[in-house]
Design a protein around this motif. Structure first.
Motif, PDB file in Angstrom:
ATOM      1  N   ASP A 182       0.806  -1.840   0.356  1.00  0.00           N
ATOM      2  CA  ASP A 182       0.136   0.207  -0.025  1.00  0.00           C
ATOM      3  C   ASP A 182       0.494   1.558   0.440  1.00  0.00           C
ATOM      4  N   ASP A 183       2.057   0.806   0.453  1.00  0.00           N
ATOM      5  CA  ASP A 183       2.906   2.156   0.665  1.00  0.00           C
ATOM      6  C   ASP A 183       3.355   2.224  -0.265  1.00  0.00           C
ATOM      7  N   GLY A 184       3.706   1.523  -1.688  1.00  0.00           N
ATOM      8  CA  GLY A 184       4.613   1.868  -2.533  1.00  0.00           C
ATOM      9  C   GLY A 184       5.072   0.849  -3.104  1.00  0.00           C
ATOM     10  N   THR A 185       5.830  -0.058  -2.543  1.00  0.00           N
ATOM     11  CA  THR A 185       7.280  -0.799  -2.129  1.00  0.00           C
ATOM     12  C   THR A 185       6.929  -2.255  -2.598  1.00  0.00           C
ATOM     13  N   ARG A 186       7.561  -2.728  -3.623  1.00  0.00           N
ATOM     14  CA  ARG A 186       7.645  -4.412  -4.591  1.00  0.00           C
ATOM     15  C   ARG A 186       8.437  -4.713  -3.939  1.00  0.00           C
ATOM     16  N   LYS A 187       7.973  -6.433  -3.964  1.00  0.00           N
ATOM     17  CA  LYS A 187       9.319  -7.087  -4.415  1.00  0.00           C
ATOM     18  C   LYS A 187       8.677  -8.000  -4.860  1.00  0.00           C
ATOM     19  N   TRP A 188       9.804  -8.631  -5.965  1.00  0.00           N
ATOM     20  CA  TRP A 188       9.695  -9.317  -6.442  1.00  0.00           C
ATOM     21  C   TRP A 188      10.094 -10.551  -5.830  1.00  0.00           C
ATOM     22  N   LEU A 189       9.958 -11.799  -6.351  1.00  0.00           N
ATOM     23  CA  LEU A 189      10.391 -13.530  -6.586  1.00  0.00           C
ATOM     24  C   LEU A 189      10.912 -13.277  -7.302  1.00  0.00           C
ATOM     25  N   PHE A 190      12.745 -13.806  -7.400  1.00  0.00           N
ATOM     26  CA  PHE A 190      13.124 -14.079  -8.743  1.00  0.00           C
ATOM     27  C   PHE A 190      13.238 -15.407  -8.607  1.00  0.00           C
ATOM     28  N   ARG A 191      13.154 -16.589  -9.741  1.00  0.00           N
ATOM     29  CA  ARG A 191      13.497 -17.808  -9.932  1.00  0.00           C
ATOM     30  C   ARG A 191      14.691 -17.817 -10.554  1.00  0.00           C
ATOM     31  N   LEU A 192      15.238 -18.641  -9.867  1.00  0.00           N
ATOM     32  CA  LEU A 192      16.486 -18.290 -11.000  1.00  0.00           C
ATOM     33  C   LEU A 192      16.969 -20.641 -11.563  1.00  0.00           C
ATOM     34  N   HIS A 193      18.302 -20.435 -12.963  1.00  0.00           N
ATOM     35  CA  HIS A 193      17.622 -21.305 -13.689  1.00  0.00           C
ATOM     36  C   HIS A 193      17.608 -22.622 -12.602  1.00  0.00           C
ATOM     37  N   ASP A 194      18.298 -22.613 -11.386  1.00  0.00           N
ATOM     38  CA  ASP A 194      18.165 -24.503 -11.046  1.00  0.00           C
ATOM     39  C   ASP A 194      17.035 -24.101  -9.986  1.00  0.00           C
ATOM     40  N   GLY A 195      16.627 -23.048 -10.305  1.00  0.00           N
ATOM     41  CA  GLY A 195      15.034 -23.877  -9.302  1.00  0.00           C
ATOM     42  C   GLY A 195      14.513 -23.004  -8.312  1.00  0.00           C
ATOM     43  N   HIS A 196      16.344 -22.646  -7.659  1.00  0.00           N
ATOM     44  CA  HIS A 196      16.325 -22.032  -6.242  1.00  0.00           C
ATOM     45  C   HIS A 196      15.297 -19.935  -6.653  1.00  0.00           C
ATOM     46  N   GLU A 197      14.850 -19.575  -5.541  1.00  0.00           N
ATOM     47  CA  GLU A 197      14.454 -17.641  -5.159  1.00  0.00           C
ATOM     48  C   GLU A 197      14.851 -16.830  -4.961  1.00  0.00           C
ATOM     49  N   ILE A 198      15.145 -15.647  -5.336  1.00  0.00           N
ATOM     50  CA  ILE A 198      15.963 -14.690  -4.382  1.00  0.00           C
ATOM     51  C   ILE A 198      14.567 -13.450  -4.502  1.00  0.00           C
ATOM     52  N   GLU A 199      14.941 -12.553  -3.549  1.00  0.00           N
ATOM     53  CA  GLU A 199      13.752 -11.202  -3.149  1.00  0.00           C
ATOM     54  C   GLU A 199      14.599 -10.599  -3.074  1.00  0.00           C
ATOM     55  N   THR A 200      14.181  -9.904  -3.961  1.00  0.00           N
ATOM     56  CA  THR A 200      14.795  -7.913  -4.650  1.00  0.00           C
ATOM     57  C   THR A 200      13.211  -6.926  -3.922  1.00  0.00           C
ATOM     58  N   VAL A 201      13.553  -6.094  -3.748  1.00  0.00           N
ATOM     59  CA  VAL A 201      13.170  -5.330  -3.202  1.00  0.00           C
ATOM     60  C   VAL A 201      13.126  -3.841  -3.664  1.00  0.00           C
ATOM     61  N   TYR A 202      12.496  -3.050  -4.419  1.00  0.00           N
ATOM     62  CA  TYR A 202      11.997  -1.295  -5.061  1.00  0.00           C
ATOM     63  C   TYR A 202      11.051  -0.652  -3.448  1.00  0.00           C
ATOM     64  N   ILE A 203      11.890  -0.017  -3.110  1.00  0.00           N
ATOM     65  CA  ILE A 203      11.526   1.325  -2.229  1.00  0.00           C
ATOM     66  C   ILE A 203      11.552   2.786  -2.869  1.00  0.00           C
ATOM     67  N   PRO A 204      10.156   3.366  -3.086  1.00  0.00           N
ATOM     68  CA  PRO A 204      10.279   4.777  -4.014  1.00  0.00           C
ATOM     69  C   PRO A 204      10.013   5.335  -2.744  1.00  0.00           C
ATOM     70  N   GLU A 205      10.542   6.951  -2.658  1.00  0.00           N
ATOM     71  CA  GLU A 205      10.721   7.913  -1.941  1.00  0.00           C
ATOM     72  C   GLU A 205      10.346   9.236  -2.481  1.00  0.00           C
ATOM     73  N   ALA A 206      10.042  10.276  -1.510  1.00  0.00           N
ATOM     74  CA  ALA A 206      10.043  11.591  -2.403  1.00  0.00           C
ATOM     75  C   ALA A 206      11.426  11.987  -2.567  1.00  0.00           C
ATOM     76  N   GLY A 207      11.787  12.139  -4.026  1.00  0.00           N
ATOM     77  CA  GLY A 207      13.328  12.295  -4.579  1.00  0.00           C
ATOM     78  C   GLY A 207      14.337  11.005  -4.792  1.00  0.00           C
ATOM     79  N   ARG A 208      14.232   9.858  -4.653  1.00  0.00           N
ATOM     80  CA  ARG A 208      14.384   9.031  -4.506  1.00  0.00           C
ATOM     81  C   ARG A 208      13.887   7.540  -4.493  1.00  0.00           C
ATOM     82  N   GLY A 209      14.551   6.897  -4.960  1.00  0.00           N
ATOM     83  CA  GLY A 209      13.987   4.988  -5.241  1.00  0.00           C
ATOM     84  C   GLY A 209      14.928   3.889  -4.711  1.00  0.00           C
ATOM     85  N   THR A 210      15.123   3.346  -4.195  1.00  0.00           N
ATOM     86  CA  THR A 210      16.513   2.744  -3.793  1.00  0.00           C
ATOM     87  C   THR A 210      15.618   0.672  -4.544  1.00  0.00           C
TER      88      THR A 210
END
Length: 388
Positions: free
Chosen positions: A88-116
Motif C-alpha cells: 500500500d505504501d508503494g513498495t514492490r517485492k519481486w520473487l526471482f526464480r533462478l535457472h536451478d529453481g532456487h529463488e531470491i527476493e528483491t525490493v523496490y522502495i520509492p521515496e520522495a526524490g529517490r527510489g532504492t
C-alpha cells in the motif's frame, strides 16, 4: 551469465548481467575477430545497460552478421519473475526464480526524490542473525555476478525505467540508489559482488553513482578494505549491539570478528571522510539494546569515525523472539546520539504488509514448498502402511 532453466527452456546462455570479460568471451564465441571485440562490446554494453534492449535485432549499429552470430549462441533473457507483490505504501517485492529453481527476493522502495532497490547476494544466508527472518533460511549458494546485476536490470524492466520508457534521462529514473541489504552476506560472496557493483556503476552503462550504492555487511572484517578499494561504494555496518556478549547473540559472526576489530576495519575504510560516512545500522529491540546506556556506549565506540546511525524499528515476523522498542524509547535513544553530533534518522518501516521490510526477506514459496514436501512424505508413508 544467466543460464537456461525448466521455466525458461531456451538452452542459450543469457548475456544479461554479463561483465566486460564475459561479453568479450561471448563475442569471440560468436566469431567476432579479436580486433573488433572491443568496439562490438562497447556497442552491446550500451544497448544492454543504457537502453535495456532484450532483442539483438534492436541493436541497430551492430552488424547484422554479428547479431545473428550472437543470437545463435546467446539470449538476452532476464531473471524470471516468479511472483510480484505490491504494498500500500508503494513498495514492490519481486520473487526471482533462478535457472536451478532456487529463488531470491528483491525490493523496490520509492521515496520522495529517490527510489532504492534492495538487492540480494546469496540464496539464503549462513549468518543466522536472530532478529532477521532471512537468517532462518539456510544458505543454498552464492549468486553469480550476472544474477546480482540481473536484479537491477529486471527491476528497471518492471518499472519501465530505461531511457526508451518513461525515464528519458537520469533525473527521471525511478531507481536512483542500490543497497546490498537483501538476502545473504555480500562479503561472503565478495568476488561476484565486486564484479556486479562495478557493472552497475560503469558510466557507460547502468551508470549508478558509487555514492548511491551502499554495501551492508554484518562484519566480515578481512574483505571490508578490499570492497572499498575495488568498488568505491558506500559502506554500512549491521552493528545492532555495543557489547560483544550481546552482539555474539544477535549477530553470531561477532564471535569471529568482535566489535573492536570491526571498528578498526571501519576506520581504515578507503575514502572514509565526512563526505563519505559509514552508516551503522542498529535495530531497536525492546529491553535488549535500547537503553540510554547503550546509546552513550554507541557514541563512545564510534568516536573518530565519520558516521551516521540508522535506527531501525524491529519488524516482527512469526516466531521472532523479539519485539520492537517502544517509540518514546527510540526517540530518547536517537536524542542521545543526535546530541553527540551524529545524524540518527529512524528508518520508516516500508512494505510490512508484504513482508518486504528490513529483516523480513524470506520467500513464502520456500515455506510453501517445504509444506508440500512434508505433505507428500506423509502421504507416501500412509500408502506404505500394511493393511490391518
Amino acid at each position: 551469465m544467466v543460464e537456461a532453466s525448466a521455466d525458461n527452456p531456451d538452452t542459450r546462455q543469457s548475456m544479461c548481467g554479463a561483465d566486460i570479460a564475459t561479453l568479450d568471451d561471448a563475442l569471440r564465441q560468436a566469431g567476432v575477430p579479436d580486433k573488433q571485440v572491443k568496439m562490438r562490446r562497447q556497442q552491446i554494453w550500451s544497448w544492454l545497460y543504457t537502453h535495456g534492449v532484450n532483442d539483438f535485432d534492436a541493436m541497430h549499429n551492430v552488424a547484422k552478421a554479428v547479431r545473428a552470430g550472437l543470437a545463435e549462441k546467446f539470449s538476452l533473457a532476464r531473471l524470471r519473475v516468479g511472483d510480484a507483490q505490491y504494498s500500500d505504501d508503494g513498495t514492490r517485492k519481486w520473487l526471482f526464480r533462478l535457472h536451478d529453481g532456487h529463488e531470491i527476493e528483491t525490493v523496490y522502495i520509492p521515496e520522495a526524490g529517490r527510489g532504492t532497490l534492495c538487492i540480494s547476494s546469496q540464496v539464503g544466508c549462513t549468518l543466522a542473525c536472530r532478529f532477521c527472518h532471512t537468517g532462518t533460511q539456510r544458505l543454498v549458494r552464492n549468486l553469480t555476478a550476472a544474477e546480482i546485476t540481473g536484479q537491477l536490470v529486471a527491476a528497471r524492466d518492471a518499472l519501465d525505467d530505461w531511457p526508451t520508457g518513461s525515464a528519458s534521462n537520469s533525473d527521471a529514473r525511478k531507481i536512483t540508489n542500490v543497497v546490498m541489504m537483501g538476502m545473504g552476506e555480500p562479503l561472503y560472496n565478495t568476488d561476484n559482488v565486486v564484479a556486479a557493483l562495478n557493472v552497475m556503476s560503469d558510466g557507460d552503462g547502468l551508470a549508478l553513482s558509487r555514492r548511491r550504492i551502499t554495501l551492508s555487511t554484518s562484519g566480515v572484517v578481512p574483505d571490508i578494505a578490499r570492497v572499498g578499494g575495488e568498488t568505491g561504494v558506500m559502506l554500512a555496518i549491521s552493528l545492532h549491539a555495543v557489547r560483544d556478549d550481546l552482539r555474539d547473540e544477535l549477530v553470531p559472526l561477532n564471535k569471529k570478528y568482535p566489535i573492536a576489530d570491526l571498528l578498526d576495519a571501519c576506520r581504515a575504510y578507503p575514502g572514509l571522510s565526512n563526505a563519505r560516512r559509514i552508516t551503522f545500522e542498529y535495530v531497536m529491540l525492546k529491553d535488549v539494546n535500547d537503553t540510554d546506556a547503550d546509546a552513550r556506549e554507541l557514541v563512545r565506540l564510534l568516536a573518530g569515525i565519520p558516521a551516521k546511525i540508522n535506527l531501525i524499528p524491529f519488524n516482527p515476523w512469526p516466531g521472532s523472539p523479539y519485539v520492537c522498542a517502544d517509540w518514546p524509547r527510540i526517540e530518547a535513544f536517537a536524542d542521545i546520539v543526535n546530541r553527540a553530533g551524529y545524524a540518527s534518522p529512524v528508518r520508516t518501516p516500508r512494505g510490512r504488509d508484504i513482508m518486504a521490510a528490513c529483516g523480513q526477506l524470506k520467500s513464502q514459496s520456500v515455506k510453501e514448498t517445504a509444506a508440500a514436501k512434508k505433505m507428500a512424505e506423509l502421504a507416501a508413508r500412509k500408502l506404505q502402511r500394511p493393511v490391518a
